[in-house]
Structure formats: structure tokens, C-alpha cells
Design an enzyme around this catalytic site. Structure first.
Site, PDB file in Angstrom:
ATOM      1  N   LYS A 236       4.821   7.037  14.980  1.00 53.30           N
ATOM      2  CA  LYS A 236       3.728   6.933  14.003  1.00 53.30           C
ATOM      3  C   LYS A 236       2.761   8.069  14.259  1.00 53.30           C
ATOM      4  O   LYS A 236       2.660   8.561  15.388  1.00 53.30           O
ATOM      5  CB  LYS A 236       2.994   5.602  14.184  1.00 53.30           C
TER       6      LYS A 236
ATOM      7  N   ASP B 272       1.685   6.283   4.843  1.00 55.08           N
ATOM      8  CA  ASP B 272       1.069   5.011   5.245  1.00 55.08           C
ATOM      9  C   ASP B 272      -0.301   5.019   4.550  1.00 55.08           C
ATOM     10  O   ASP B 272      -0.470   5.727   3.543  1.00 55.08           O
ATOM     11  CB  ASP B 272       0.947   4.912   6.780  1.00 55.08           C
TER      12      ASP B 272
HETATM   13  P1  NDP Z   1      -2.708   2.755   0.613  1.00 55.90           P
HETATM   14  O1  NDP Z   1      -3.566   3.809   1.198  1.00 55.90           O
HETATM   15  O2  NDP Z   1      -1.889   3.057  -0.586  1.00 55.90           O
HETATM   16  O3  NDP Z   1      -3.596   1.479   0.248  1.00 55.90           O
HETATM   17  C1  NDP Z   1      -4.343   0.847   1.236  1.00 55.90           C
HETATM   18  C2  NDP Z   1      -5.133  -0.282   0.580  1.00 55.90           C
HETATM   19  O4  NDP Z   1      -5.734  -1.076   1.587  1.00 55.90           O
HETATM   20  C3  NDP Z   1      -6.284   0.230  -0.280  1.00 55.90           C
HETATM   21  O5  NDP Z   1      -6.532  -0.693  -1.303  1.00 55.90           O
HETATM   22  C4  NDP Z   1      -7.432   0.282   0.719  1.00 55.90           C
HETATM   23  O6  NDP Z   1      -8.718   0.232   0.141  1.00 55.90           O
HETATM   24  C5  NDP Z   1      -7.160  -0.955   1.538  1.00 55.90           C
HETATM   25  N1  NDP Z   1      -7.685  -0.772   2.885  1.00 55.90           N
HETATM   26  C6  NDP Z   1      -7.328   0.187   3.783  1.00 55.90           C
HETATM   27  N2  NDP Z   1      -8.037   0.096   4.909  1.00 55.90           N
HETATM   28  C7  NDP Z   1      -8.862  -0.952   4.715  1.00 55.90           C
HETATM   29  C8  NDP Z   1      -9.834  -1.545   5.525  1.00 55.90           C
HETATM   30  N3  NDP Z   1     -10.109  -1.098   6.753  1.00 55.90           N
HETATM   31  N4  NDP Z   1     -10.479  -2.620   5.012  1.00 55.90           N
HETATM   32  C9  NDP Z   1     -10.218  -3.074   3.753  1.00 55.90           C
HETATM   33  N5  NDP Z   1      -9.308  -2.541   2.951  1.00 55.90           N
HETATM   34  C10 NDP Z   1      -8.634  -1.500   3.427  1.00 55.90           C
HETATM   35  O7  NDP Z   1      -1.794   2.233   1.813  1.00 55.90           O
HETATM   36  P2  NDP Z   1      -0.446   1.385   1.762  1.00 55.90           P
HETATM   37  O8  NDP Z   1      -0.460   0.471   0.583  1.00 55.90           O
HETATM   38  O9  NDP Z   1       0.670   2.302   1.950  1.00 55.90           O
HETATM   39  O10 NDP Z   1      -0.584   0.523   3.099  1.00 55.90           O
HETATM   40  C11 NDP Z   1      -1.121  -0.788   3.140  1.00 55.90           C
HETATM   41  C12 NDP Z   1      -0.642  -1.498   4.393  1.00 55.90           C
HETATM   42  O11 NDP Z   1       0.790  -1.587   4.373  1.00 55.90           O
HETATM   43  C13 NDP Z   1      -0.970  -0.804   5.719  1.00 55.90           C
HETATM   44  O12 NDP Z   1      -1.184  -1.792   6.708  1.00 55.90           O
HETATM   45  C14 NDP Z   1       0.297  -0.040   6.042  1.00 55.90           C
HETATM   46  O13 NDP Z   1       0.420   0.220   7.423  1.00 55.90           O
HETATM   47  C15 NDP Z   1       1.335  -1.044   5.566  1.00 55.90           C
HETATM   48  N6  NDP Z   1       2.669  -0.516   5.293  1.00 55.90           N
HETATM   49  C16 NDP Z   1       2.861   0.492   4.412  1.00 55.90           C
HETATM   50  C17 NDP Z   1       4.120   0.956   4.136  1.00 55.90           C
HETATM   51  C18 NDP Z   1       4.385   2.009   3.117  1.00 55.90           C
HETATM   52  O14 NDP Z   1       5.561   2.274   2.849  1.00 55.90           O
HETATM   53  N7  NDP Z   1       3.390   2.621   2.506  1.00 55.90           N
HETATM   54  C19 NDP Z   1       5.297   0.400   4.821  1.00 55.90           C
HETATM   55  C20 NDP Z   1       5.001  -0.725   5.686  1.00 55.90           C
HETATM   56  C21 NDP Z   1       3.729  -1.133   5.905  1.00 55.90           C
HETATM   57  P3  NDP Z   1      -9.610   1.576   0.094  1.00 55.90           P
HETATM   58  O15 NDP Z   1      -8.964   2.414  -0.956  1.00 55.90           O
HETATM   59  O16 NDP Z   1     -10.968   1.120  -0.254  1.00 55.90           O
HETATM   60  O17 NDP Z   1      -9.541   2.183   1.454  1.00 55.90           O
HETATM   61  O1  2IT Z   2       4.671   1.084   8.453  1.00 51.97           O
HETATM   62  C1  2IT Z   2       5.681   1.558   7.892  1.00 51.97           C
HETATM   63  O2  2IT Z   2       6.803   1.065   8.049  1.00 51.97           O
HETATM   64  C2  2IT Z   2       5.498   2.717   7.008  1.00 51.97           C
HETATM   65  N1  2IT Z   2       4.364   3.141   6.804  1.00 51.97           N
HETATM   66  C3  2IT Z   2       6.696   3.392   6.404  1.00 51.97           C
HETATM   67  C4  2IT Z   2       7.349   4.298   7.397  1.00 51.97           C
HETATM   68  C5  2IT Z   2       8.457   5.162   6.844  1.00 51.97           C
HETATM   69  O3  2IT Z   2       8.944   5.978   7.630  1.00 51.97           O
HETATM   70  O4  2IT Z   2       8.826   5.046   5.677  1.00 51.97           O
END
Ligand code: NDP
Ligand code: 2IT
Length: 452
Positions: free
Chosen positions: A125, A165
Site C-alpha cells: 500500500k 484508493d
Molecule cells: P474515494 O476517494 O472515491 O471516496 C471516499 C469517500 O469517503 C468520499 O465520499 C469521502 O468524502 C469519504 N471519506 C474519506 N475519508 C473520510 C473521512 N476521514 N471521514 C468521512 N468521510 C470520508 O475512495 P474509495 O471509494 O475508493 O474508497 C472508500 C473506502 O473503500 C476506503 O476505505 C478504501 O480504502 C476502500 N477500498 C477501496 C477500493 C477501491 O477499489 N477503490 C478497494 C477496497 C477498499 P470526502 O470527499 O469528503 O473526503
Molecule cells: O484496498 C484495496 O483493496 C484497494 N484500494 C484496491 C487495490 C488494488 O490494487 O486494486
């Protein structure tokens, strides 16, 4: 003291001021307690202590200039955690809260998650404390280029393959990949989440959210139920939340909430496809705030959320299931109790470690269907693995082919977690089953390599 408890204490002493890392280690290690007796060979080779220590952590300076010409310095990180079963693989997070402990917690989780996908990927990561919010495209591009100027020497399609992420989506991956290609003069599968035109995979943007919903459907299937007609609370409004809502709609569910760091909307009438299209445009193109939803749709109410409060009102609405899809520790014990009191008995975690240990305890005591992040959100990295396969083949699968494979992988993750929980006398304890199943494959590989 038991081997596991002893190790948890040691990790806390050796890694001070990294609470999220301690939390992730404790959560996994407690599940592994039962493997200690069954696998004396792991104890002898000290696999447990070796697996919590990352292979290496790279820290670097990222200087960049804003539109006015002012120079800023950000911290850059890449933690290459464990490559026992494949090249390091895992996302990059750009958020002001990022520090070494957070990247280590995410990298540690990634090792077990990637193992569960059944694909040959190790765990890693990275990220930065850069805040993309409010920055121009030019500023984000220059930051991404500055970040890659150092990262490029540590990654490669057979070494370490980053992805997105929080704060790193299609735009950022484009800038990062473009600059890697420029520096190396190589067009290769070194990042995933790429645009379709230049090597990306169909379904990768959708994969994490779709996967989390498929996982919920699998848990419900054990009880002979489906998502049809079920009301769902979703947090976040980014990549994972958006496609969670989309797949819930596909399967007949009714999502009623979405949020960002400012607050959340509750739409009693349900977030339908038209409303979701509005959110996607708002978040992905206009980069606005979720608050604007209520100006457009009068059936919804917006509530600002104070991040420091003792509970989050989003989790206090009548519903059947919950899909936390924002960030770590967004559900505490009080939120967990509120969820139960409101009728929620299915949790599928799109986010990484969204529930505090006290919150998890509440769910486990109530014996509800609790799909922890490293199982429920593994669909994203799984399709990243499929993007790597397609890049190696120099061939692209269709949308249907990738979606079929994703569904198959989510099914097999559910099966592995469920069957392992049964084999360890705790049927339906998904955290226990998933942690052990993910661990065994990595541990056996490490054992095969000897002491390296
Ligand atoms: P994005 O940046 O697309 O969206 C993040 C969302 O979460 C936004 O709405 C953001 O609001 C909110 N957010 C982030 N930090 C905070 C915080 N500290 N408090 C409140 N709201 C918060 O990210 P993703 O959708 O990609 O990721 C969301 C979650 O999913 C994370 O935990 C990530 O690690 C996990 N994840 C993502 C994967 C992926 O493929 N993208 C895969 C597996 C897990 P704001 O815009 O106001 O910051
Ligand atoms: O937390 C996760 O699994 C991710 N943000 C996706 C990682 C990836 O390599 O697609």
C-alpha cells in the site's frame, strides 16, 4: 502469555504511535490464535512475527508547485508488505490523514485480502498526505508527476503494482501512469485502474462496490434470503459507495443514504438510478459536496456530521443492511448498537477496517451476518488482478466475462471464509474464517522459502 498476545504487545512497543496498525494486527492475530496449535511448523519458523513486519517501507519527499508557483512538500509512502504469493499489489491513498501507521495497516490487511482473492498477488500500500480536494487539475497532475518521480524506481509489473484508493481515481491513475511511461519508456501493466483506452479492464471501476454487494448476497443466500426489497444504509459517495448503490439497485435493494466528510443525505424515497447519476456527475466531474443532493431532490434530508462526535447519525435509520464505504473506524460500538436497534442484520464492508474493535464485538455477540472488509471489499483488487492478467495476455475480456469472474471470485471468498470458520468450530464467524484462510496460503509459501 499466549504467543499471539505476546506478539501483539511486542508490535505495540516496536511500532509506537501507529494505532491503526496496532488495531489491524490485533484483529488478525486474535483470529490466528487457533492456528498456533494446529501448525507447530509455523511457530517453529516464527511465521507469526515475520508476517507482521513489512518487507520494506519506502518514505520519500514529494515537492510540487501550486498554480501560483508556491512550492509545497508532501510525504510519500510505499510499504511493500509481503510478496510470498505474488508481486506486491495494493492501492495508493491521497488524503491529509495519511501517515506511516495508516499505510502499514492498509498494507497488512492487503496481504490477507489478496490471498483470499485466489489470484497470485502479494500485499502493499502507498500514498501521500496530499489533499486533492480543492486543487486544480494542473496541481493534481504536477503532484502525481512529482510522486511518480520517486515511486517509479520501486515498482514494476512483476515487482509492485499500485492502484487507486481514497483520493486516487481515474484522473490520478492517468497522470501517474503517463509519467511512469515517460520515465521508463515502457508501456506495461505497472498500475491498475487504468483508462479503458490505455490498458484498463472493464468493470474495474465498478468492482469494489459490486463485490461488496455480491458478498452480502452470498451471506444472505446461506439463510435462503436475497437483497430484493431490502433497505440499505451506504456511507461515502466515492468510487466504492457509487457502485455499491448501483449494484443494490440491480438486485432490487433500496439504498437510502450516502455521505462525504461533511455530512450525509437520507432519502426516504430511495436513491434511484437518476439520483445516482446526479451523484456520479457531482462527485466525479464537478467534484462537489453531497449536500447539493437535497437542493435537487426534495425527498432527501441533509445532516452535517461532526467527525468528533460519539456516534454518526447515518447509522441510526431503519434498514436491513449496511455498507460502510468511506473510511476506517466509521462505525463505533454506539453506531453498531444503533444499527442493530434499527433492524440491520447484514454488514458488508466496502471500506477498509470501517468498524472499531468494540463495534465488531457488538456484531459478533449479536451473531449477525458481518462481512469484514478484507473479504467483502476484495472485488476491487481481484479485478485489478484480472487487469494484470489481461495486460500480460495483451487481450481484453468483455464486460460480461469480467463480471462473471468477479462473481465467481466473491463466491469463492465467501466459501473459503465460511468453510474455514466451520473447520475451526465457529460457523458463520466470517472474520475468523477469512483471516485464517488468507493467512494459511501466505504462511505456507513463507515456510517453503525457508528463512528469507
Ligand atoms: P474515494 O476517494 O472515491 O471516496 C471516499 C469517500 O469517503 C468520499 O465520499 C469521502 O468524502 C469519504 N471519506 C474519506 N475519508 C473520510 C473521512 N476521514 N471521514 C468521512 N468521510 C470520508 O475512495 P474509495 O471509494 O475508493 O474508497 C472508500 C473506502 O473503500 C476506503 O476505505 C478504501 O480504502 C476502500 N477500498 C477501496 C477500493 C477501491 O477499489 N477503490 C478497494 C477496497 C477498499 P470526502 O470527499 O469528503 O473526503
Ligand atoms: O484496498 C484495496 O483493496 C484497494 N484500494 C484496491 C487495490 C488494488 O490494487 O486494486
Amino acid at each position: 502469555m499466549s504467543l499471539v498476545k505476546d506478539l501483539i504487545e511486542k508490535v505495540k512497543v516496536k511500532n509506537p504511535a501507529e494505532p491503526e496498525f496496532h488495531q489491524a494486527v490485533e484483529e488478525v492475530m486474535e483470529s490466528l490464535e487457533l492456528t498456533v496449535e494446529r501448525h507447530p511448523e509455523f511457530v517453529k519458523a516464527n511465521i507469526y512475527e515475520r508476517i507482521v513486519e513489512p518487507d520494506r517501507a519506502i518514505l520519500f519527499r514529494v515537492p510540487w508547485a501550486d498554480d501560483k508557483g508556491d512550492v509545497h512538500v508532501q510525504k510519500g509512502f510505499r510499504v511493500q508488505y509481503n510478496n510470498a504469493i505474488g508481486p506486491y499489489k495494493g492501492g495508493l491513498r491521497f488524503h491529509p490523514s495519511v501517515n506511516l501507521g495508516i499505510i502499514k495497516f492498509l498494507g497488512f490487511e492487503q496481504v490477507f485480502k489478496n490471498s483470499l482473492t485466489t489470484l497470485p498477488m502479494g500485499g502493499g500500500k502507498g500514498g501521500s498526505d496530499f489533499d486533492p480536494k480543492g486543487k486544480s487539475d494542473g496541481e493534481v497532475m504536477r503532484f502525481c508527476q512529482a510522486f511518480m518521480r520517486e515511486l517509479f524506481r520501486h515498482i514494476g509489473p512483476n515487482t509492485d503494482v499500485p492502484a487507486g484508493d481514497i483520493g486516487v481515481g481515474g484522473r490520478e491513475i492517468g497522470y501517474l501512469y503517463g509519467y511512469y511511461k515517460k520515465l521508463r519508456n515502457e508501456h506495461t501493466g505497472v498500475l491498475t485502474g487504468k483508462g479503458l483506452e490505455y490498458g484498463g479492464s472493464l468493470i474495474r471501476p465498478e468492482a469494489t462496490g459490486y463485490g461488496a454487494v455480491y458478498f452480502a448476497a452470498e451471506m444472505l443466500n446461506v439463510k435462503g434470503e436475497t437483497l430484493e426489497g431490502k433497505t440499505a444504509l451506504v456511507s461515502g459517495s466515492g468510487n466504492v459507495a457509487q457502485y455499491t448503490v448501483e449494484k443494490l439497485l440491480d438486485l432490487g435493494g433500496k439504498p437510502v443514504t450516502m455521505s462525504d466528510s461533511g455530512g450525509y443525505i437520507y432519502d426516504e424515497a430511495g436513491i434511484d438510478r437518476e439520483k445516482l447519476a446526479f451523484v456520479m456527475d457531482l462527485k466525479n466531474l464537478r467534484r462537489g459536496r453531497i449536500k447539493e443532493y437535497v437542493e435537487k431532490f426534495s425527498s432527501a434530508v441533509y445532516t452535517p456530521v461532526d467527525q468528533g462526535k460519539d456516534h454518526n447519525p447515518l447509522w441510526n435509520h431503519k434498514a436491513n443492511c449496511a455498507f460502510p464505504s468511506a473510511t476506517q473506524n466509521e462505525i463505533n460500538a454506539k453506531d453498531a448498537k444503533n444499527l442493530l436497534n434499527n433492524g440491520v442484520n447484514v454488514i458488508s464492508e466496502g471500506a477498509n477496517m470501517p468498524t472499531t474493535p468494540e463495534g465488531i464485538e457488538v456484531f459478533m455477540e449479536a451473531k449477525i451476518m458481518y462481512g469484514l472488509g478484507k473479504a467483502a471489499n476484495a472485488g476491487g483488487v481481484a479485478v485489478s488482478g484480472l487487469e494484470m492478467s489481461q495486460n500480460s495476455l495483451r487481450y481484453n475480456w468483455t464486460r460480461e466475462e469480467v463480471d462473471q469472474k468477479l462473481q465467481g471470485i466473491m463466491k469463492s471468498i465467501h466459501k473459503a471464509a465460511y468453510e474455514t470458520s466451520e473447520a475451526y468450530g465457529a460457523a458463520g464467524n466470517y472474520p475468523l474464517g477469512a483471516n485464517i484462510a488468507g493467512f494459511l496460503k501466505v504462511a505456507k509459501s513463507m515456510l517453503a522459502y525457508g528463512v528469507v
